[in-house]
Design a protein around this motif. Structure first.
Motif, PDB file in Angstrom:
ATOM      1  N   GLY A  85      16.310 -33.701   8.890  1.00 17.15           N
ATOM      2  CA  GLY A  85      15.713 -33.883  10.211  1.00 17.15           C
ATOM      3  C   GLY A  85      14.216 -34.081  10.122  1.00 17.15           C
ATOM      4  O   GLY A  85      13.440 -33.421  10.823  1.00 17.15           O
TER       5      GLY A  85
ATOM      6  N   THR B  28      12.201 -36.206  11.204  1.00 18.10           N
ATOM      7  CA  THR B  28      11.445 -36.669  12.369  1.00 18.10           C
ATOM      8  C   THR B  28      11.378 -35.618  13.475  1.00 18.10           C
ATOM      9  O   THR B  28      10.743 -35.840  14.499  1.00 18.10           O
ATOM     10  CB  THR B  28      12.058 -37.965  12.939  1.00 18.10           C
TER      11      THR B  28
ATOM     12  N   THR C 260      17.379 -38.633   8.236  1.00 16.34           N
ATOM     13  CA  THR C 260      17.409 -38.871   9.677  1.00 16.34           C
ATOM     14  C   THR C 260      18.667 -39.670   9.997  1.00 16.34           C
ATOM     15  O   THR C 260      19.195 -40.382   9.140  1.00 16.34           O
ATOM     16  CB  THR C 260      16.157 -39.639  10.147  1.00 16.34           C
TER      17      THR C 260
ATOM     18  N   ALA D 282      10.813 -42.967  11.736  1.00 18.61           N
ATOM     19  CA  ALA D 282      11.155 -43.103  10.325  1.00 18.61           C
ATOM     20  C   ALA D 282      10.188 -44.053   9.625  1.00 18.61           C
ATOM     21  O   ALA D 282       9.741 -43.793   8.505  1.00 18.61           O
ATOM     22  CB  ALA D 282      12.592 -43.595  10.181  1.00 18.61           C
TER      23      ALA D 282
END
Length: 322
Positions: free
Chosen positions: A10, A12, A35, A43
């Motif tokens: 995760g 982001t 992601t 990203a």
């Protein structure tokens, strides 16, 4: 000599991005971020900073196995509130616990793994003898239990408790609301204003510092140690007064019943209201229940380098929210 690889699940999101920021500044690790959408603007922004970005879904164990290959360290986190919003609490517990177990299974299959950090919460059900079963705690506790029964993975795991976010007042169940007839901003809560609160302060600014300190000190943080990540000890009422000082608004704390709180914010009110009642009842005991819990002092983190809750509030644009 090639840098060891840190994979951040995760990447982001708030927790993941905080660790990535800290790791890039430190320079010890090569950084990989997972992601669900590896082509998103967030990203691409990570790639521009030198982060390897790969697609993986916490709902898909095999995608995580591929994403973790070659990793010396993995930071694992899941999001209860996305399925909670869509499906309600019972289904969200089922979904999040399955996602966390997928992370654990993938980590256990990573031959190069030296350190796994699992972002979790205290076992409130155990601490209260089953009186309070807060769904977003329960889901993570099920993953804790899974990790503990895997001896090899448990030996490589640090359990990270991240305390109350300093910017939580932006969310509906915690947000002070204007009472027009008085000009005051009222915060409703099921807990008393004297309820002790441990706060991480700025989550984006501070979580990465704790996670990186954990990775730097495996002799302290392994095997299977728990870290309670907080930068200050405050109270529910004091946090509201800090908010009032930051915003320049008159703030009033009003304790109310769980039923009334739940009626104001259907579903969310019950989830957060039960949590606050549990905190009020347990008080200082909420962040306990495990042996040898480590804090910022044990990790050698100075409060001077961290942003407290009031500082986190000051970073926000309250004009857009009030």
């Amino acid at each position: 000599m090639a840098k060891k690889l840190l994979t951040v699940v995760g990447g982001t999101g708030t927790q993941g991005l905080s660790l990535i920021n800290a790791a890039l500044e430190d320079g010890t690790y090569a950084v990989r971020a997972t992601t669900r959408n590896a082509a998103s603007d967030k990203a691409e922004a990570l790639r521009a900073r030198g982060v390897e970005v790969v697609q993986a879904d916490v709902g898909d164990e095999q995608s995580l196995v591929e994403a973790f290959k070659g990793s010396a360290a993995v930071y694992g986190v899941t999001d209860f509130f996305e399925p909670f919003t869509k499906h309600g609490p019972e289904k969200a517990v089922e979904i999040e616990s399955a996602q966390g177990i997928n992370l654990a299974k993938a980590a256990s299959k990573t031959a190069s793994l030296e350190h796994f950090i699992w972002s979790t919460l205290p076992n409130g059900g155990r601490l209260t003898g089953g009186k309070y079963l807060v769904p977003h705690f329960v889901a993570k506790n099920r993953v804790d239990d899974y990790i503990k029964q895997d001896e090899a993975l448990h030996a490589k795991t640090t359990f990270l408790w991240i305390t109350f976010y300093g910017n939580n007042f932006q969310y509906a169940a915690f947000a002070p609301n204007l009472m027009k007839t008085s000009g005051s901003y009222v915060q409703l809560s099921t807990a008393s204003p004297t309820t002790p609160i441990l706060s991480i302060g700025s989550p984006l600014g501070n979580i990465g510092a704790f996670a990186l300190a954990i990775l730097r000190q495996p002799r302290k943080t392994l095997p299977g140690r728990f870290v309670c990540a907080y930068v200050e000890e405050t109270t529910a009422g004091k946090m509201l007064q800090d908010w009032g000082q930051v915003t320049g608004k008159r703030a009033v704390y009003v304790q109310t019943s769980l039923d009334d709180f739940s009626n104001v914010w259907p579903m969310w009110g019950l989830e957060m209201g039960v949590m606050m009642k549990m905190w009020d009842e347990l008080r200082e005991r909420i962040w306990t229940g495990e042996d040898g819990i480590l804090t910022k002092d044990d990790l050698g983190l100075s409060a001077e380098g961290l942003v407290d809750a009031k500082g986190a509030m000051a970073e926000m644009d309250w004009k857009a929210l009030l």
